[in-house]
Motif scaffolding. Structure first.
Motif, PDB file in Angstrom:
ATOM      1  N   ILE A 135      44.505  36.130  35.715  1.00 25.39           N
ATOM      2  CA  ILE A 135      43.725  35.402  34.711  1.00 25.39           C
ATOM      3  C   ILE A 135      44.162  35.910  33.343  1.00 25.39           C
ATOM      4  CG2 ILE A 135      41.421  34.988  33.754  1.00 25.39           C
ATOM      5  CD1 ILE A 135      40.296  35.266  36.561  1.00 25.39           C
ATOM      6  N   THR A 136      44.513  34.997  32.444  1.00 22.54           N
ATOM      7  CA  THR A 136      45.037  35.428  31.136  1.00 22.54           C
ATOM      8  C   THR A 136      44.244  34.852  29.963  1.00 22.54           C
ATOM      9  OG1 THR A 136      46.652  33.613  31.011  1.00 22.54           O
ATOM     10  CG2 THR A 136      47.372  35.651  32.089  1.00 22.54           C
ATOM     11  N   ILE A 137      42.958  34.585  30.174  1.00 27.11           N
ATOM     12  CA  ILE A 137      42.126  34.080  29.075  1.00 27.11           C
ATOM     13  C   ILE A 137      42.161  35.043  27.882  1.00 27.11           C
ATOM     14  CG2 ILE A 137      39.722  33.746  28.368  1.00 27.11           C
ATOM     15  CD1 ILE A 137      40.711  31.325  29.736  1.00 27.11           C
ATOM     16  N   ARG A 138      42.078  36.333  28.156  1.00 16.50           N
ATOM     17  CA  ARG A 138      42.046  37.328  27.072  1.00 16.50           C
ATOM     18  C   ARG A 138      43.446  37.714  26.588  1.00 16.50           C
ATOM     19  NH1 ARG A 138      37.849  38.998  30.515  1.00 16.50           N
ATOM     20  NH2 ARG A 138      35.788  39.017  29.511  1.00 16.50           N
ATOM     21  N   GLU A 139      44.474  37.300  27.324  1.00 11.61           N
ATOM     22  CA  GLU A 139      45.851  37.650  26.950  1.00 11.61           C
ATOM     23  C   GLU A 139      46.692  36.391  26.760  1.00 11.61           C
ATOM     24  OE1 GLU A 139      43.820  40.548  29.585  1.00 11.61           O
ATOM     25  OE2 GLU A 139      44.546  38.532  29.983  1.00 11.61           O
ATOM     26  N   TRP A 140      46.067  35.327  26.259  1.00 15.80           N
ATOM     27  CA  TRP A 140      46.697  34.010  26.242  1.00 15.80           C
ATOM     28  C   TRP A 140      48.040  34.014  25.509  1.00 15.80           C
ATOM     29  CZ3 TRP A 140      44.679  30.151  29.090  1.00 15.80           C
ATOM     30  CH2 TRP A 140      45.248  28.870  28.953  1.00 15.80           C
ATOM     31  N   ALA A 141      48.085  34.604  24.344  1.00 20.30           N
ATOM     32  CA  ALA A 141      49.307  34.562  23.531  1.00 20.30           C
ATOM     33  C   ALA A 141      50.368  35.541  24.016  1.00 20.30           C
ATOM     34  CB  ALA A 141      48.968  34.846  22.070  1.00 20.30           C
TER      35      ALA A 141
END
Length: 379
Positions: A135-141
């Motif tokens: 899950i990359t919601i917090r690491e999107w960029a």
């Protein structure tokens, strides 16, 4: 070894008056009884179950979240997830693995975030695979460090393990594309709710609100969630799509064309108010559909018989009703998860088998309970 039960579940259906002969653990003949003396009188012989989608790590949340709206439920689950004691989670993962085995399951396609599932599956002797979620919601960029950390976490697993995106909307498109085109098996929760399509078609709904709160910029593709995944290369013969409740007819055609499999979790879908999936239509189009027990947090007790009965009830609201024989096939087929050998009662296979208290047909067989399963070792 020769087994003479009352009936045998074959790929073609339930048949009486047959004996199954083994040599070195492999079936070398299936033939009419050569003796009226039946060593397994009172039982039906069947392949054991395959749990096509499992979350062992949520077994401690059995009965803990009584919310019937998906988005409220997933928010509550996320809030509770990291409040739990890791030692308790590890203990209950092992308990859930044992219950799967005890109730007739021999293999699972396990979805994991925490550690513990690999050790539990190995300890109790469950076959199958692990899909380690990203899950990359917090690491999107900048998701590369998160992806590397997840890969490192499972590097020593003894169970075959595949790093996989959690869902289209919780993972950045670059990561989905990277994992999808790596040539490995993939599993992804998709089209569980109508809101996924609302977001990818129109940029509206709870996902849009989630992105706004997280400061994520996203260009709405004007397509369904399934079409969006296809654009990223995520629909192929090694892809397992979990839920697929809100799929359009065109989505189903695309899934069939790409050769994906589907994990159907009816008790979870009903509990969370998801749309009715068109499972009968998928089967008619040749899609490989397996039955998954999902997590105890949404599906309840580990019970494949209850899952099959739920699949039958739910399908009565769909375009085509699923038959009891098709429900049994969904619960026992091996081709919806990677690496599992053919487990059917067929000449040349070495199946994992169970004896179930006798029933004349699939309707009666599905009415049974886990307590009426008796394991048998053919190897």
């Amino acid at each position: 070894m020769i087994l003479r039960p009352d009936a045998v579940v074959l790929p073609t259906g339930i048949e009486k008056g047959l004996e199954v002969c083994f040599s070195g653990g492999v079936i070398d003949a299936i033939r009419p009884w050569t003796s009226e003396s039946r060593n397994e009188s009172g039982f039906v012989l069947s392949p054991k179950f395959v749990n096509a989608h499992s979350h062992l790590e949520y077994f401690d949340l059995l009965g803990a979240i009584s919310i019937s709206d998906y988005w409220s439920w997933i928010t509550e689950l996320t809030n509770r997830k990291h409040e739990r004691d890791p030692a308790t989670v590890t203990q209950t993962i092992l308990e859930a693995a044992r219950l799967n085995l005890r109730t007739g399951v021999w293999a699972i396609a396990e979805w994991s975030d925490w550690e513990g599932s690999d050790a539990a599956m190995s300890e109790v002797g469950l076959d199958g695979v692990i899909f380690q979620e990203v899950i990359t919601i917090r690491e999107w960029a900048s998701p590369s460090n998160k992806l590397d950390a997840v890969k490192a976490k499972v590097a020593g697993n003894s169970t075959p393990t595949y790093v996989t995106p959690h869902a289209p909307f919780t993972v950045s498109p670059a990561v989905i594309a990277e994992l999808a085109t790596a040539g490995e098996a993939l599993s992804i929760h998709v089209a569980e709710t109508d809101e996924e399509n609302s977001f990818y078609l129109r940029g509206a709904g709870p996902i849009a609100e989630l992105y706004a709160a997280a400061g994520i910029e996203f260009q709405t593709p004007g397509k369904t969630a399934i079409e969006y995944l296809d654009d990223l290369g995520a629909l192929h013969s090694k892809t397992q799509l979990v839920h697929l409740c809100a799929a359009t007819d065109e989505d189903i055609d695309l899934v069939a064309e790409r050769g994906c499999s589907v994990a159907h979790c009816p008790r979870s879908n009903v509990a969370l108010g998801c749309p009715v999936p068109q499972i009968g239509e998928m089967i008619d189009r040749g899609i490989r559909v397996g039955l998954g027990l999902d997590s105890a947090a949404s599906s309840g007790e580990i019970d494949m018989f209850a899952e099959m009965r739920a699949a039958l009830r739910l399908s009565t609201s769909a375009k085509r009703t699923v038959t009891s024989g098709q429900a049994w096939t969904m619960a026992t087929r091996t081709d919806t998860a990677p690496g599992l050998d053919d487990n059917s009662v067929t000449k040349g296979t070495a199946p994992r088998l169970m004896l179930i208290e006798s029933a004349p047909d699939f309707d009666s067989l599905i009415s049974r309970s886990p307590e009426q399963v008796h394991e048998i070792h053919s190897k």
